[in-house]
Design a protein around this motif. Structure first.
Motif, PDB file in Angstrom:
ATOM      1  N   UNK A 176       1.034  -1.218   0.117  1.00 27.75           N
ATOM      2  CA  UNK A 176      -0.030  -0.207   0.016  1.00 27.75           C
ATOM      3  C   UNK A 176       0.962   1.274  -0.124  1.00 27.75           C
ATOM      4  N   UNK A 177       1.864   1.172   0.808  1.00 24.41           N
ATOM      5  CA  UNK A 177       2.706   2.417   1.141  1.00 24.41           C
ATOM      6  C   UNK A 177       3.580   2.469  -0.216  1.00 24.41           C
ATOM      7  N   UNK A 178       3.983   1.460  -0.782  1.00 21.16           N
ATOM      8  CA  UNK A 178       4.929   1.445  -2.078  1.00 21.16           C
ATOM      9  C   UNK A 178       3.964   2.205  -3.274  1.00 21.16           C
ATOM     10  N   UNK A 179       2.453   1.705  -3.253  1.00 18.87           N
ATOM     11  CA  UNK A 179       1.942   1.940  -4.370  1.00 18.87           C
ATOM     12  C   UNK A 179       1.452   3.545  -4.167  1.00 18.87           C
ATOM     13  N   UNK A 182       4.463   5.640  -5.071  1.00 18.08           N
ATOM     14  CA  UNK A 182       4.779   5.776  -6.533  1.00 18.08           C
ATOM     15  C   UNK A 182       3.655   6.655  -7.314  1.00 18.08           C
ATOM     16  N   UNK A 183       2.225   6.722  -7.023  1.00 19.96           N
ATOM     17  CA  UNK A 183       1.424   7.441  -7.365  1.00 19.96           C
ATOM     18  C   UNK A 183       1.609   8.634  -7.206  1.00 19.96           C
ATOM     19  N   UNK A 186       4.337  10.140  -9.353  1.00 21.43           N
ATOM     20  CA  UNK A 186       3.982  10.190 -10.770  1.00 21.43           C
ATOM     21  C   UNK A 186       3.147  11.375 -11.306  1.00 21.43           C
ATOM     22  N   UNK A 187       2.120  11.776 -10.172  1.00 19.55           N
ATOM     23  CA  UNK A 187       1.027  12.815 -10.380  1.00 19.55           C
ATOM     24  C   UNK A 187       1.139  13.822  -9.387  1.00 19.55           C
ATOM     25  N   UNK A 188       1.840  13.630  -8.147  1.00 16.86           N
ATOM     26  CA  UNK A 188       1.873  14.799  -7.214  1.00 16.86           C
ATOM     27  C   UNK A 188       0.511  15.322  -6.996  1.00 16.86           C
ATOM     28  N   UNK A 189      -0.488  14.423  -6.802  1.00 21.93           N
ATOM     29  CA  UNK A 189      -1.943  14.780  -6.670  1.00 21.93           C
ATOM     30  C   UNK A 189      -2.324  15.082  -5.082  1.00 21.93           C
ATOM     31  N   UNK A 190      -1.253  14.716  -4.385  1.00 18.76           N
ATOM     32  CA  UNK A 190      -1.427  14.745  -2.831  1.00 18.76           C
ATOM     33  C   UNK A 190      -1.084  15.891  -2.125  1.00 18.76           C
ATOM     34  N   UNK A 191      -0.785  16.949  -2.751  1.00 21.62           N
ATOM     35  CA  UNK A 191      -0.318  18.249  -2.435  1.00 21.62           C
ATOM     36  C   UNK A 191       1.081  18.227  -2.155  1.00 21.62           C
TER      37      UNK A 191
END
Length: 239
Positions: A176-179, A182-183, A186-191
């Motif tokens: 879960x942490x790795x995914x 990684x996301x 790739x996208x930096x959608x988490x602020x």
């Protein structure tokens, strides 16, 4: 060959031993040159670019590797060892579960964020090679998960509670942490990195707290772990 190459007297051949030592040193030097080239040219770096960074001709580079897959495997292992070196102080410092989780995630996020080209190279080239050697990322996360499972099981065992199923849970948690990381890379959608780290750390603790709570153990996330709970989660041979 185990014990080294032996001469007619049965003793190790000094020349062969020196050559093997020199070969390993050169492999390490070329792997470092490859990392520098990856940072400069990206994950699709050419062998010629690596050789140029090392200051040698391409054929001379391959004298020390058994083909491209061997070179890639060696480079991936070296990248992972760099990340492990960054994480080592997290375990030595100790602290509460929240402090350790947050510090570990922050270290990984910042290191991979700073070295995105190396991360992309790992994603593309970290795989089991033709010689049967393991995937560098899987070896890293697998060791982490096994030791985390042992740490959680030990906490339950010390409280006289059911410790079964902690290793599969730990593997799922690490995946879960790795995914998630990684996301985000790739996208930096988490602020920002700080915001993402804080939220992911909270999510990890909620999962751990929920699992342990179901077994009857409710640890304080702000209470420092006892010395007896100390374990290097990156040690492939924990005591």
């Amino acid at each position: 060959m185990a014990g080294g190459v032996k001469g007619s007297t049965g003793r190790p051949d000094g020349r062969a031993t020196r050559w093997e030592g020199q070969r390993e040193r050169r492999r390490a030097e070329f792997a470092e040159a490859a990392i520098t080239a990856i940072e400069r040219y990206g994950p699709d770096v050419l062998t010629e670019q690596i050789a140029a960074e090392a200051g040698v001709a391409r054929p001379r580079l391959y004298r020390h590797f058994e083909g491209k897959a061997d070179l890639q495997h060696t480079v991936c292992q070296r990248i992972v060892r760099r990340l492990m070196a960054e994480l080592a102080p997290v375990w030595r410092a100790g602290g509460s579960p929240n402090e350790i989780i947050t510090s570990a995630i922050d270290t990984i996020v910042r290191w991979l964020g700073t070295h995105r080209q190396l991360y992309r190279y790992l994603v593309r080239h970290s795989r089991r090679d033709p010689a049967g050697r393991g995937d560098a990322i899987t070896d890293f996360t697998g060791t982490f998960a096994v030791n985390l499972g042992r740490l959680l099981a030990g906490a339950l065992r010390a409280a006289g509670l059911d410790e079964r199923g902690m290793e599969p849970f730990a593997f799922g948690l690490v995946a879960f942490v790795e995914a998630a990381i990684g996301r985000w890379l790739a996208e930096a959608e988490g602020g920002t990195a700080e915001q993402f780290t804080a939220e992911l750390a909270r999510s990890v603790w909620r999962l751990i707290e929920g699992m342990l709570g179901e077994r009857g153990l409710r640890p304080d996330p702000e209470r420092p772990l006892p010395d007896s709970a100390g374990i290097d989660l990156l040690d492939p041979n924990p005591h």
